[in-house]
Write an enzyme that holds these catalytic residues in place. Structure first.
Site, PDB file in Angstrom:
ATOM      1  CG  LEU A  69      91.778  10.912  41.828  1.00 19.44           C
ATOM      2  CD1 LEU A  69      93.187  11.778  42.125  1.00 19.44           C
ATOM      3  CD2 LEU A  69      92.183  10.179  40.777  1.00 19.44           C
ATOM      4  CE1 TYR A  96      94.669   2.774  34.282  1.00 18.27           C
ATOM      5  CE2 TYR A  96      94.544   2.039  36.445  1.00 18.27           C
ATOM      6  CZ  TYR A  96      94.456   1.749  35.163  1.00 18.27           C
ATOM      7  OH  TYR A  96      93.770   0.854  34.414  1.00 18.27           O
ATOM      8  CD  GLU A  97      91.675   6.000  39.153  1.00 16.30           C
ATOM      9  OE1 GLU A  97      91.404   7.098  39.899  1.00 16.30           O
ATOM     10  OE2 GLU A  97      90.798   5.686  38.094  1.00 16.30           O
ATOM     11  N   GLY A  98      96.440   7.624  41.203  1.00 16.34           N
ATOM     12  CA  GLY A  98      97.446   8.018  42.300  1.00 16.34           C
ATOM     13  C   GLY A  98      98.414   6.850  42.432  1.00 16.34           C
ATOM     14  NE  ARG A 117      93.698   7.582  45.299  1.00 13.82           N
ATOM     15  CZ  ARG A 117      93.844   8.461  45.556  1.00 13.82           C
ATOM     16  NH1 ARG A 117      93.053   9.025  46.738  1.00 13.82           N
ATOM     17  NH2 ARG A 117      94.617   9.444  45.091  1.00 13.82           N
TER      18      ARG A 117
END
Length: 601
Positions: free
Chosen positions: A266, A408-410, A270
């Protein structure tokens, strides 16, 4: 060690407490010949294969997404980051980011498929797989013969990724793990050949990663394609595992190492997500400028109206800042990787540690640029007026596609808290000295301020001094909060969110100013008039945001004399000597955009 890595490279997070010389950062103007050729090739591919077929992507043509992915593989675009020994191009991290940047603006559908495959679909095997696994899977993924997917999220496990319920049970003969569970929101699920699947063995504290080939006869089934707000031709399905047999040799890395794999994947995702939003901003700004030049109201092009100039200037400024910060961080990561390789680390170890070092910056970029593309596309719709709301123009699709980037990606909320949390952890490990600078700021608050008038006659002298003062704001607020809350700081999420916004604005503003300063030194002020205006405009907004967020924090946890002292300090640290004329700056930027009919920087 090559000369590029001899410059002063700060560790991740150290930008907050150390000054960076403009000569020590990388900018898009520093692309070498190979990178410029790659950029042109990717842009041409994007225009020919993606932008030209935007209507088919919007009509949920999943087969087209797969077809264009295969074409990208044939041209080597899926293999930029893959080492040559596994069929890749073995290019550096900046080239990886550059490719992601310029291939992603045609449609969010392809951008998502590309990012999921090259990042979280391929990279975990490249960086965590053993030699046998890499030789078996990576060449096929690099060429586009096979496609990858990443199965982490579950109905009850989103941001809390380590809470997944999917189980992996060792077979009686010890040759296989039997995986059972449900995964959701799986990009590329409809056409993937191999999946990185995370499951828990027995009652392990942490999940474990597995390489799972997509074989429907092996207990793997899928839900229907999800109907989504945007990224409509990105294949997104639920994946169900029912005693799916996975050879024990397909465990990725070690047992219980899955959470670490997921988090590091991740981190890379990011900064790549930030890159994937950059050319989208350029294209939206260009499209809006062209329409504003063509659209006439009251017998004049709307590009001549001050309200439209404001929008075009802000859109261009945010894009420029995003470019500046993303490529600064990308080169820091590449240099750190090269340093580790020169010290004898393997490619795997060097890249893992290189990216992990700048996890704070990766989270900063993910938040800042994903929010900028949403704002940019929203203003693009507004410039188009009623036509912007119509599917006949590209703006509404750009807006819908942009919305997922904040999730997404946290989620951006998670990434805000991660950025500050990781910085505090680095400080506790001694990797970033926050204590001494924070104590110095606290002492400065109780001291007698200087009433001398600084000499700000040189370009950016006041802006660079302002950046130093903004760093003091963060140290003042965060230092007091850590002292007050100690290990319970993570429970104060509103406080962390505000601190993160301060951190984000500092990094973005500093990156923008350093880029322009570097280019002024080599090209002269005249050639950089628009860039100078954008750098000053971005900083002006950063000061405003930081002032608001810091005040929110101070009045939330400080009282009495402490509160009054910190508020006085905040006023001192956010005060301009020479207030910039933002109206004139916006006019200059917008008129350059309008005159060229595109994002021209």
């Amino acid at each position: 060690m090559n000369t590029e890595t001899k410059k002063d490279i700060l560790r991740g997070g150290q930008f907050l407490v150390k000054e960076t010389a403009c000569e020590d950062i990388f900018t898009p103007e520093d692309f070498n010949e190979e990178q410029r050729m790659m950029k042109e090739a990717v842009m041409e591919f994007n225009d020919r294969e993606i932008v030209a077929h935007r209507d088919r992507f919007e009509a949920k043509d999943y087969a087209l997404t797969e077809e264009v992915m295969r074409k990208a593989g044939a041209l080597g675009f899926l293999s930029v980051a893959v080492p040559e020994e596994y069929g890749g191009m073995g290019m550096g991290f900046v080239s990886t980011v550059l490719t992601c940047d310029y291939i992603s603006s045609g449609t969010g559908s392809f951008s998502t498929a590309f990012g999921a495959h090259t990042g979280i679909g391929t990279m975990p095997i490249t960086l965590y797989g053993n030699e046998e696994q890499k030789k078996k899977y990576v060449p096929k993924l690099a060429s586009g013969e096979w496609f990858g997917a990443y199965c982490l999220t579950e109905p009850g496990a989103g941001s809390d990724a380590n809470s997944g319920k999917t189980k992996a049970v060792l077979s009686e003969d010890g040759k296989h793990y039997l995986i059972s569970g449900q995964k959701m929101w799986i990009s590329n699920a409809g056409f993937c050949n191999v999946m990185i699947v995370f499951a828990r063995i027995e009652d392990d504290k942490n999940i474990t990663g597995f390489i799972v080939e997509n074989d429907p006869t092996n207990g793997i089934s899928m839900g229907e394609e999800e109907h989504k707000l945007g990224i409509r031709a990105s294949s997104t399905r639920q994946v169900f595992f029912n005693d799916t047999k996975v050879p024990v040799e397909n465990m990725l890395s070690e047992r219980g190492n899955g959470f670490k794999i997921a988090m590091n994947a991740l981190n890379v995702g990011r900064i790549k997500l930030a890159a994937a939003c950059l050319d989208s901003q350029r294209r939206v700004t260009t499209t809006a400028a062209q329409y504003a030049n063509e659209r006439k109201q009251f017998n004049t092009a709307i590009a001549n109206f001050g309200a439209i100039k404001l929008k075009l200037a802000e859109m261009a400024t945010a894009a420029y800042a995003g470019e500046s910060a993303t490529y600064r961080a990308a080169k820091n990561i590449e240099d750190r990787i090269n340093i580790r390789i020169a010290e004898g680390n393997s490619h795997q170890e060097a890249e893992l540690k290189g990216v992990e070092e700048y996890a704070i910056e990766c989270s900063i970029l993910k938040v800042a640029v994903s929010e900028d593309i949403q704002n940019c596309s929203d203003e693009g719709i507004q410039i188009f007026g009623g036509m912007g709301f119509s599917e006949d123009t590209p703006m509404e699709a750009a807006w819908r596609d942009a919305r997922i980037a904040r999730i997404y990606e946290g989620t951006n909320e998670i990434n805000r808290m991660l950025a500050v949390g990781m910085l505090v952890k680095k400080a506790m490990k001694g990797h970033v000295d926050l204590l001494n600078p924070a104590q110095a700021v606290a002492a400065e608050l109780t001291g007698i301020p200087s009433f001398d008038t600084p000499d700000y006659s040189e370009l950016f002298s006041e802006e660079k001094e302002m950046i130093k003062k903004l760093k003091k704001v963060f140290l003042m607020v965060a230092g007091a909060a850590v002292q007050k809350f100690g290990p319970d700081l993570e429970k104060h999420q509103q406080m962390l969110m505000a601190a993160a916004d301060i951190l984000i604005e500092i990094y973005m503003a500093e990156s923008t100013i350093l880029r322009t300063e570097k280019n002024v030194k080599r090209s002269g002020e005249k050639s950089q008039e628009g860039q100078i205006a954008m750098s000053q405009l971005y900083l002006y907004h950063a000061v405003d945001i930081i002032s608001v967020k810091a005040k929110e924090s101070i009045i939330s946890f400080a009282e009495g004399d402490e509160q009054r002292m910190m508020l006085m300090g905040l006023k001192r640290f956010t005060k301009y000597q020479n207030m910039p004329n933002i109206g004139a700056m916006r006019k200059l930027i917008a008129e350059k955009v309008s005159a060229e009919g595109k994002y021209p920087f």
